[in-house]
Design an enzyme around this catalytic site. Sequence first.
Site, PDB file in Angstrom:
ATOM      1  N   SER A 152       0.790  -1.217  -0.037  1.00  0.00           N
ATOM      2  CA  SER A 152      -0.055   0.013  -0.068  1.00  0.00           C
ATOM      3  C   SER A 152       0.845   1.282  -0.108  1.00  0.00           C
ATOM      4  CB  SER A 152      -0.820  -0.009   0.934  1.00  0.00           C
ATOM      5  OG  SER A 152      -1.863   0.976   1.111  1.00  0.00           O
ATOM      6  N   ASP A 185      -9.153  -4.147  -6.046  1.00  0.00           N
ATOM      7  CA  ASP A 185      -8.579  -3.093  -4.870  1.00  0.00           C
ATOM      8  C   ASP A 185      -9.772  -1.873  -5.093  1.00  0.00           C
ATOM      9  OD1 ASP A 185      -7.479  -1.554  -3.239  1.00  0.00           O
ATOM     10  OD2 ASP A 185      -5.441  -1.707  -4.283  1.00  0.00           O
ATOM     11  N   HIS A 197      -7.750  -5.197  -1.738  1.00  0.00           N
ATOM     12  CA  HIS A 197      -6.256  -4.289  -1.441  1.00  0.00           C
ATOM     13  C   HIS A 197      -5.689  -5.151  -0.497  1.00  0.00           C
ATOM     14  CE1 HIS A 197      -4.072  -0.610  -0.671  1.00  0.00           C
ATOM     15  NE2 HIS A 197      -4.169  -0.831   0.681  1.00  0.00           N
TER      16      HIS A 197
END
Length: 461
Positions: free
Chosen positions: A280, A374, A408
């Site tokens: 991330s 995501d 994600h």
Amino acid sequence: MNAFTVCRQGSRCWQRWLSWTSLAPQPLQHCSPLQIPGVPTARGLTSKATAIRFSPASRSLFDEPLGIAVQGLGPRQEVTLRASLRDEAGELFEARARYRAADDGELDLARCPALPGGSFSGLEPMGLLWALQPRKAFWRLVKKDVQTPFRLQLEVLEGHGDDPGRLLAQAQHERAFLRDGVRRVPVREGRIRATLFLPPGQTPFPGVINIDGLGGGLCEHRASLLANHGFATLALAYYQYEDLIQKPDKLHLEYFEEAVNYMLQHTQVKGPGIGLLGYSKGGDLSLAMAAFLKNITAVASINGPVAITAFPLCYKDKTIPALLCDEKRVKVYDDNILDYSDICFDPFKAPGNQSLIPLEKAEAHLLLIAGQDDRIVNSKYFATEAFKYLQARGKENVQTLIYPGAGHCIDPPFSPFYPIGNHPIFHKRAVLGGELTAYSKAQVHAWLQILAFFHKHLNDK
């Protein structure tokens, strides 16, 4: 080069697991007994006739496949298997699956598919682990203290239905994060706040820095697992930890450069370069490090942007502004769950956009991993556009992996699914995306690709 191929460098048990995941459910009558020579019966059984067997017997690493079998059942007996564990906060995670034993009373999860009606169905040998779900809504399973294992409880219950019958057998198994001999070394050098994990032995090992996403603190679970595979791995905190800044309005690349130099000067880290594993926000930080710093050999980014996000990034006399966002683009679902995937402006199309990381300056090999579903970062778009961006500039050092059905959170193998959580910036419930079974396959494949990527580019130097 695009890649979605099974890693051939895994162990035999990994190859067996990957073959299981590609099989369609088979007729139940073909189930056959699991033979594990010399493996003792699991502890804590409540019935002499029925026994649970694990392989490995009592302890395994969290990212390792675990063989599960039940012996001593009646011919084609119907049972429910219930798995549970508690995290360090005491929160309970549970999964259950319905099975029918083979004609000889054996139930091997590697050969017998789960019947409909449980947490999953089909031939899923590890389903009882990756299908674990929290009793508390929106709770994520993350190991805080990697020096202690998770304790998995498995129960065999008679029959099917919402309220299965009597308990036939139960056993515990430990899922550990550190292999015997791996050393955990707290690091307080200069400004660096981190933990270094060193594999057994005194020879130098290829070095990797693991940088996690937003949320602050020190996250060690990926770094500890990497060390089990032969990498000297530094889990690096960068805010909201000890005396680090608590609420940053900008980040300084010099801090991350100091971590790189620390690793390269360590007697048990093999040079001349190191690897970076970013998740991330840690992904865009890792890519920026590869673009601006020396001695970065390989970067794997998991669902990371290719532009600077959240906070401006400063290096020497240069400041890269954070990518602009428009909160009006937020989508609202039922129960006030929000989708933030489209709020950021496109860094490839905005003229003169200063937030885009100059990836063409990176000499490192790049592995961009993205979940197609995501909903926090538009990571599929970032990965594919970055690939085209670099190709147009004559760069061939990038590889992409796009996983349909993955959101994600692409965590290490066999981690429970986490589709909805708290947004670390806006502090509201947010859709992270993904689908349970596709996610379980993606996390295994991605992890093997990461290991192979670092072994190839760090060990060959």
